[in-house]
Motif scaffolding. Structure first.
Motif, short mmCIF file in Angstrom:
data_model
loop_
_atom_site.label_atom_id
_atom_site.label_comp_id
_atom_site.label_asym_id
_atom_site.label_seq_id
_atom_site.Cartn_x
_atom_site.Cartn_y
_atom_site.Cartn_z
N GLN A 104 9.40 52.39 30.23
CA GLN A 104 8.76 51.19 30.91
C GLN A 104 9.03 49.94 29.95
O GLN A 104 8.66 48.82 30.40
N ILE A 105 9.66 49.95 28.87
CA ILE A 105 9.38 48.78 27.89
C ILE A 105 11.02 48.38 27.33
O ILE A 105 11.79 49.52 27.42
N ALA A 106 11.20 47.17 27.05
CA ALA A 106 12.51 46.91 26.28
C ALA A 106 12.62 47.38 25.10
O ALA A 106 11.46 47.08 24.16
N HIS A 107 13.46 48.22 24.57
CA HIS A 107 13.60 48.79 23.26
C HIS A 107 14.73 47.65 22.37
O HIS A 107 14.76 47.95 21.06
N LEU A 108 15.63 47.10 22.84
CA LEU A 108 16.79 46.43 22.31
C LEU A 108 16.56 44.98 22.69
O LEU A 108 16.68 44.60 23.60
N TYR A 109 16.85 44.34 21.51
CA TYR A 109 16.90 42.61 21.59
C TYR A 109 17.73 42.52 20.52
O TYR A 109 18.42 42.95 19.59
N VAL A 110 18.41 40.94 20.88
CA VAL A 110 19.08 40.32 20.04
C VAL A 110 18.47 39.03 19.83
O VAL A 110 17.99 38.31 20.76
N TYR A 111 18.23 38.59 18.48
CA TYR A 111 17.92 37.21 18.13
C TYR A 111 18.93 36.40 17.69
O TYR A 111 19.99 36.93 16.95
N PHE A 112 18.96 35.37 18.34
CA PHE A 112 19.92 34.64 18.16
C PHE A 112 19.70 33.31 17.17
O PHE A 112 18.55 32.72 17.31
N GLY A 126 10.17 52.99 12.65
CA GLY A 126 10.26 53.23 14.06
C GLY A 126 11.05 51.74 14.48
O GLY A 126 11.48 51.60 15.65
N GLU A 127 11.27 50.79 13.61
CA GLU A 127 12.08 49.47 13.88
C GLU A 127 13.19 49.48 13.15
O GLU A 127 13.01 49.84 11.86
N ARG A 128 14.18 48.83 13.52
CA ARG A 128 15.27 48.76 12.69
C ARG A 128 16.04 47.47 13.18
O ARG A 128 16.18 47.04 14.24
N ALA A 129 16.42 46.54 12.36
CA ALA A 129 17.26 45.23 12.60
C ALA A 129 18.46 45.28 11.57
O ALA A 129 18.60 45.55 10.52
N VAL A 130 19.60 44.63 12.35
CA VAL A 130 20.55 44.67 11.59
C VAL A 130 21.28 43.29 11.79
O VAL A 130 21.50 42.79 13.01
N VAL A 131 21.57 42.66 10.93
CA VAL A 131 21.85 41.06 11.01
C VAL A 131 23.21 41.06 10.77
O VAL A 131 23.83 41.53 9.73
N ARG A 132 23.95 40.38 11.59
CA ARG A 132 25.40 40.01 11.65
C ARG A 132 25.86 38.67 11.99
O ARG A 132 25.67 38.07 13.28
N SER A 133 26.04 37.99 11.05
CA SER A 133 26.16 36.46 11.05
C SER A 133 25.56 35.76 11.57
O SER A 133 24.20 35.39 10.96
N LYS A 134 25.30 35.36 12.97
CA LYS A 134 24.32 34.49 13.58
C LYS A 134 23.64 35.33 14.66
O LYS A 134 22.66 34.88 15.21
N ASN A 135 23.61 36.74 14.51
CA ASN A 135 22.78 37.45 15.53
C ASN A 135 21.88 38.62 14.61
O ASN A 135 22.67 39.08 13.56
N ILE A 136 20.72 38.87 15.23
CA ILE A 136 20.03 39.95 14.68
C ILE A 136 19.90 41.01 15.73
O ILE A 136 19.33 40.63 16.56
N TYR A 137 20.39 42.08 15.70
CA TYR A 137 20.23 43.10 16.75
C TYR A 137 18.92 43.76 16.17
O TYR A 137 18.70 44.39 15.08
N TYR A 138 17.84 43.94 17.01
CA TYR A 138 16.68 44.61 16.89
C TYR A 138 16.47 45.76 17.68
O TYR A 138 16.37 45.64 18.80
N LEU A 139 16.26 47.09 17.26
CA LEU A 139 15.61 48.09 17.97
C LEU A 139 14.34 48.58 17.54
O LEU A 139 14.18 48.80 16.18
N THR A 140 13.57 48.93 18.46
CA THR A 140 12.30 49.28 18.33
C THR A 140 11.93 50.56 19.39
O THR A 140 12.31 50.64 20.43
#
Length: 177
Positions: A104-112, A126-140
Motif C-alpha cells: 500500500q505504500i511507495a518503496h522506491l524514490y529518486v531524489y533529484f 531496511g533502507e538503502r540509498a545509491v547516489v549516482r551523479s545528480k540522482n539518489i535512488y532510495y529504497l525502503t
C-alpha cells in the motif's frame, strides 16, 4: 529540447501554494511550448530551444515575480530521465522483497539534485540509498515518513527534491508522448 522541471516545496502542508494552471500559464508566457503539469507537487514538462542556464534564470526570476517566493527548481532533460530510469541500481528481486512487506505504500524514490554528488551507497535498517551523479535512488521497506536515512540524504545537497517511482515512470511516459 524537452525538459522536466521539479519544483521543490510547493503545495506541501498548505504552504507555498501554486496552482498548476498558473504555473503552466507562466511557462507559456515565457515562450515555452508543449507545457504540461503532472499532479500538484510541482512537476512541469515543457519544450524550449534555450540552454539550461538561460532558461533556469528566466524561470527563477519570473516565478519569484509572479508568486512572491522562491523555491529550488531542479531540471532534467528527456534523455537524462530515460538514462536515470534505465540505470536503476536495484534488482527485480530487491524491489519485490520490499514491496511484499506492504503493497500500500511507495518503496522506491529518486531524489533529484541540482548539482553533482559524490557517488556512494548508504544504508540503515531496511533502507538503502545509491547516489549516482545528480540522482539518489532510495529504497525502503517501510514508509518514507518513518525513514532514518532521509535526513542523511538531505544533507548531501541543499537542492534535493524526491519523487516516487510511480510518478517518475508516469513523467517519463509523458516525456515520450
Amino acid at each position: 529540447m524537452r525538459y522536466l522541471a521539479f519544483f521543490r516545496g510547493i503545495n506541501v502542508g498548505g504552504k507555498n501554494i501554486v496552482k498548476m494552471k498558473e504555473l503552466r500559464e507562466l511557462f507559456t508566457e515565457l515562450g515555452f511550448v508543449n507545457v504540461r503539469s503532472y499532479i500538484q507537487s510541482g512537476n512541469l514538462l515543457f519544450t524550449s530551444d534555450k540552454e539550461l542556464n538561460e532558461l533556469s534564470k528566466l524561470v527563477t526570476d519570473a516565478f519569484v515575480k509572479k508568486f512572491g517566493f522562491s523555491v529550488p527548481i531542479i531540471y532534467r532533460t528527456k534523455s537524462e530521465m530515460l538514462s536515470m530510469v534505465q540505470s536503476l541500481p536495484f534488482t527485480v528481486e530487491e524491489l519485490a522483497e520490499v514491496e511484499s512487506s506492504d503493497s500500500q505504500i511507495a518503496h522506491l524514490y529518486v531524489y533529484f539534485s541540482g548539482k553533482e554528488i559524490a557517488e556512494q551507497e548508504l544504508s540503515y535498517a531496511g533502507e538503502r540509498a545509491v547516489v549516482r551523479s545528480k540522482n539518489i535512488y532510495y529504497l525502503t521497506e517501510k514508509s518514507i515518513r518513518l525513514s532514518k536515512l532521509t535526513s542523511q540524504l538531505n544533507r548531501l545537497s541543499d537542492e534535493l527534491t524526491a519523487r516516487n517511482w510511480k510518478t517518475i515512470l508516469k513523467l517519463v511516459d509523458l516525456l515520450n508522448e
